[in-house]
Each structure stands twice: as C-alpha cells, then as structure tokens.
Design a protein around this motif. Structure first.
Motif, PDB file in Angstrom:
ATOM      1  N   LYS A   1      -9.112  10.874  -4.240  1.00 28.27           N
ATOM      2  CA  LYS A   1      -8.277  10.985  -3.040  1.00 28.27           C
ATOM      3  C   LYS A   1      -8.678  10.171  -2.075  1.00 28.27           C
ATOM      4  O   LYS A   1      -9.873   9.784  -1.821  1.00 28.27           O
ATOM      5  CB  LYS A   1      -8.204  12.545  -2.608  1.00 28.27           C
ATOM      6  CG  LYS A   1      -7.596  13.311  -3.666  1.00 28.27           C
ATOM      7  CD  LYS A   1      -6.151  13.529  -3.933  1.00 28.27           C
ATOM      8  CE  LYS A   1      -5.795  14.565  -4.945  1.00 28.27           C
ATOM      9  NZ  LYS A   1      -4.298  14.326  -5.349  1.00 28.27           N
ATOM     10  N   GLU A   2      -7.816   9.917  -1.041  1.00 23.33           N
ATOM     11  CA  GLU A   2      -8.292   9.278   0.019  1.00 23.33           C
ATOM     12  C   GLU A   2      -9.028  10.059   1.163  1.00 23.33           C
ATOM     13  O   GLU A   2      -9.033  11.087   1.283  1.00 23.33           O
ATOM     14  CB  GLU A   2      -6.838   8.802   0.783  1.00 23.33           C
ATOM     15  CG  GLU A   2      -5.923   7.813   0.205  1.00 23.33           C
ATOM     16  CD  GLU A   2      -6.520   6.722   0.073  1.00 23.33           C
ATOM     17  OE1 GLU A   2      -7.339   5.988   0.835  1.00 23.33           O
ATOM     18  OE2 GLU A   2      -6.180   5.779  -1.095  1.00 23.33           O
TER      19      GLU A   2
ATOM     20  N   ARG B   1       1.754   9.390  -5.833  1.00 21.91           N
ATOM     21  CA  ARG B   1       2.116  10.588  -5.369  1.00 21.91           C
ATOM     22  C   ARG B   1       3.330  11.386  -6.165  1.00 21.91           C
ATOM     23  O   ARG B   1       3.168  12.373  -6.536  1.00 21.91           O
ATOM     24  CB  ARG B   1       2.364  10.569  -3.958  1.00 21.91           C
ATOM     25  CG  ARG B   1       2.708  12.047  -3.384  1.00 21.91           C
ATOM     26  CD  ARG B   1       3.280  12.163  -1.939  1.00 21.91           C
ATOM     27  NE  ARG B   1       4.946  11.639  -2.115  1.00 21.91           N
ATOM     28  CZ  ARG B   1       5.725  12.377  -2.704  1.00 21.91           C
ATOM     29  NH1 ARG B   1       5.663  13.770  -3.176  1.00 21.91           N
ATOM     30  NH2 ARG B   1       7.112  11.908  -2.568  1.00 21.91           N
TER      31      ARG B   1
ATOM     32  N   TYR C   1       0.791  -1.152   0.004  1.00 20.33           N
ATOM     33  CA  TYR C   1      -0.176  -0.085   0.172  1.00 20.33           C
ATOM     34  C   TYR C   1       0.969   1.293  -0.022  1.00 20.33           C
ATOM     35  O   TYR C   1       0.791   2.100  -0.863  1.00 20.33           O
ATOM     36  CB  TYR C   1      -0.816   0.078   1.436  1.00 20.33           C
ATOM     37  CG  TYR C   1      -1.601   1.154   1.427  1.00 20.33           C
ATOM     38  CD1 TYR C   1      -2.565   1.679   0.495  1.00 20.33           C
ATOM     39  CD2 TYR C   1      -1.295   2.087   2.607  1.00 20.33           C
ATOM     40  CE1 TYR C   1      -3.330   2.814   0.785  1.00 20.33           C
ATOM     41  CE2 TYR C   1      -2.013   3.380   2.908  1.00 20.33           C
ATOM     42  CZ  TYR C   1      -2.836   3.882   1.637  1.00 20.33           C
ATOM     43  OH  TYR C   1      -3.628   5.008   2.031  1.00 20.33           O
TER      44      TYR C   1
ATOM     45  N   ARG D   1       2.482   1.774  -3.627  1.00 24.24           N
ATOM     46  CA  ARG D   1       1.444   2.243  -4.392  1.00 24.24           C
ATOM     47  C   ARG D   1       1.188   3.648  -4.067  1.00 24.24           C
ATOM     48  O   ARG D   1       1.340   4.388  -5.111  1.00 24.24           O
ATOM     49  CB  ARG D   1       0.142   1.325  -4.416  1.00 24.24           C
ATOM     50  CG  ARG D   1      -0.943   2.082  -5.099  1.00 24.24           C
ATOM     51  CD  ARG D   1      -2.087   1.083  -4.918  1.00 24.24           C
ATOM     52  NE  ARG D   1      -3.323   1.491  -5.678  1.00 24.24           N
ATOM     53  CZ  ARG D   1      -4.270   2.479  -5.387  1.00 24.24           C
ATOM     54  NH1 ARG D   1      -4.068   2.998  -4.179  1.00 24.24           N
ATOM     55  NH2 ARG D   1      -5.243   2.695  -6.316  1.00 24.24           N
ATOM     56  N   LYS D   2       1.054   4.046  -2.805  1.00 22.34           N
ATOM     57  CA  LYS D   2       0.685   5.317  -2.484  1.00 22.34           C
ATOM     58  C   LYS D   2       1.886   6.244  -2.765  1.00 22.34           C
ATOM     59  O   LYS D   2       1.567   7.361  -3.481  1.00 22.34           O
ATOM     60  CB  LYS D   2       0.364   5.494  -1.126  1.00 22.34           C
ATOM     61  CG  LYS D   2      -0.169   6.932  -0.535  1.00 22.34           C
ATOM     62  CD  LYS D   2      -0.441   6.985   0.860  1.00 22.34           C
ATOM     63  CE  LYS D   2      -1.216   8.329   1.505  1.00 22.34           C
ATOM     64  NZ  LYS D   2      -1.353   8.343   2.783  1.00 22.34           N
ATOM     65  N   GLU D   3       3.092   6.066  -2.703  1.00 19.87           N
ATOM     66  CA  GLU D   3       4.220   6.774  -2.923  1.00 19.87           C
ATOM     67  C   GLU D   3       4.453   6.832  -4.382  1.00 19.87           C
ATOM     68  O   GLU D   3       4.859   8.203  -4.878  1.00 19.87           O
ATOM     69  CB  GLU D   3       5.414   6.348  -2.161  1.00 19.87           C
ATOM     70  CG  GLU D   3       6.743   7.104  -2.543  1.00 19.87           C
ATOM     71  CD  GLU D   3       6.638   8.450  -1.552  1.00 19.87           C
ATOM     72  OE1 GLU D   3       7.269   9.489  -2.244  1.00 19.87           O
ATOM     73  OE2 GLU D   3       5.759   8.937  -0.908  1.00 19.87           O
TER      74      GLU D   3
END
Length: 239
Positions: free
Chosen positions: A158-159, A145, A137, A140-142
């Motif tokens: 967005k989250e 971004r 996770y 993926r997020k980084e």
C-alpha cells in the motif's frame, strides 16, 4: 520496484536518449527507417516464436514507438501523443520515478525547439507534458483500486508515508509481513519441541518430537521459497 525492474526502467530511459540522437544526428538520421524495419522484424519474431523475453518485447515495443515518433518529426509529429501513452505505460510497468525521468528527458530535448514558430503553443505543450505525470499516477491508482475491489488482484504494498527503516519497508509488503508471522510461530513450535526433548524418555515420543522438528524445518523452507518467489526479495538464509 525490485532491482531487475529498476535496471529495466533506466534502460528504457537510456534507449529514449539513444533513439533521439540516432534520429536527429546528420550521420545516422538517414538510417532511421532501416532501424525501424529491424525493430519491427524483432517484434514479429518475438511474437511468432513465442519467446519468453519480456524485457526484449518491452524494449522493442518502446523502440518502435519512439522511432515512429522520431522519424515523423518528434515534437512536430502527428504521433506525438503516443509519448503521453508511453508515460502512462511506464507508470504501470515500472514506477512514477521512471515515468517522471522520461518526461523530464523529453522536456529537456524539447527546450531547444521552443519559440521559433509559436512560443505560446510550445509552452502549452511543455505544461501538458508535466501534467501527464499526475494524470498517469491517478489512472494507475484508480485502476489498481478498481481491480482490487473486484477481487481480481491483491495489492501487496500500500501507499505509505516515510518509512523509518529497512525493516518497516520490508514489512510494508503483505507477503513479507505474513511470512514473518508464520516464521515466528513455526520457530516457537521448534523451540517447544527442543525443550520437550529433554523430558522425553519413551522412544515413540522421541520419534514424534523429531518429526515435529523436521516438519517445522520443512515449513520454514516452504515459507522462505514462497516469499522469495512472490516478492523477488531474498531475506533469510536457509536453516
């Protein structure tokens, strides 16, 4: 995750269980290599003939990895780490839920093998399986971004915390939110044109009024088509 992707994700989970049973059951285990050759042939044909079947490519790739790991001993396989890479792959392609269910299934399949050889090693392996979920996770997020900061992608959703209702969930998508605002303004223009129609007496002005309404209808249709193609969600019927 749209409905099509959701079904594909659960299909991958089902495929994992099916291949595990196929490569471990006494009746089918001898044919595992034959199935691997068949899957490789399918992958090659999809690539060579440039078939635009993304699901078929994903499933065949997934089956190839699972069969290699299964034939070489599953949790004793030297290719065991490929399963961790598949988890990260699932997080990117589908969702954290699908990746979590995948790892949970692997752990359930691994539990009967815990203990006979090295109990502490088996426990460490199970812990590492659990840890791959937050790691995938974060990766993926980084990655997303970084790509967004480079202006190479736009993250549409967005989250968010707990959303109150379906409207909030839909408007969390940037395209859906922009489409709603555009639709509202275009509707205002149409309504102004309809109100103005009552006071128009010159034929030329009536033609302009009709043109405004026609253009408004066309704009609404264009917004709707773009929204559906970009988000995969059908929200409103054509006017």
């Amino acid at each position: 995750m749209n409905q099509h992707n959701r079904y594909s994700g659960w299909g991958v989970i089902g495929l994992t269980g099916a291949i595990y049973l196929f490569t471990t059951a006494a009746a089918t285990k001898p044919y595992s290599l034959h199935l691997l050759i068949l899957v490789i042939s399918l992958m090659i044909s999809l690539v060579l003939f440039k078939k635009k079947q993304s699901n078929a490519i994903v499933f065949s790739f997934f089956a190839f990895i699972l069969l290699v790991v299964g034939i070489t001993g599953w949790f004793l396989s030297p290719f065991m780490y490929w399963l961790y890479l598949l988890t990260i792959f699932l997080t990117f392609l589908y969702s954290r839920l699908i990746a979590t269910v995948f790892i949970s299934l692997l752990i359930l399949l691994f539990i009967p093998n815990v203990g006979p050889m090295d109990f502490s090693w088996d426990i460490m392996m199970m812990v590492s399986m659990f840890l791959i979920i937050p790691v995938s996770y974060l990766v993926r997020k980084e990655y997303l971004r970084l790509k967004e900061s480079e202006k190479k992608i736009l993250i549409l959703e967005k989250e968010h915390g707990q959303l109150k209702d379906q409207v909030e969930e839909l408007l969390a998508n940037q395209i859906t939110r922009l489409s709603a605002r555009l639709r509202e303004k275009i509707d205002d223009i149409r309504q102004i044109a309809y109100v103005a129609r009552r006071k128009i007496r010159v034929s030329a002005d009536k033609d302009r009024e009709r043109k405004i309404i026609t253009l408004s209808d066309e704009l609404l249709k264009m917004v709707k088509e773009f929204e559906e193609s970009a988000t995969g969600k059908k929200l409103l019927k054509s006017r």
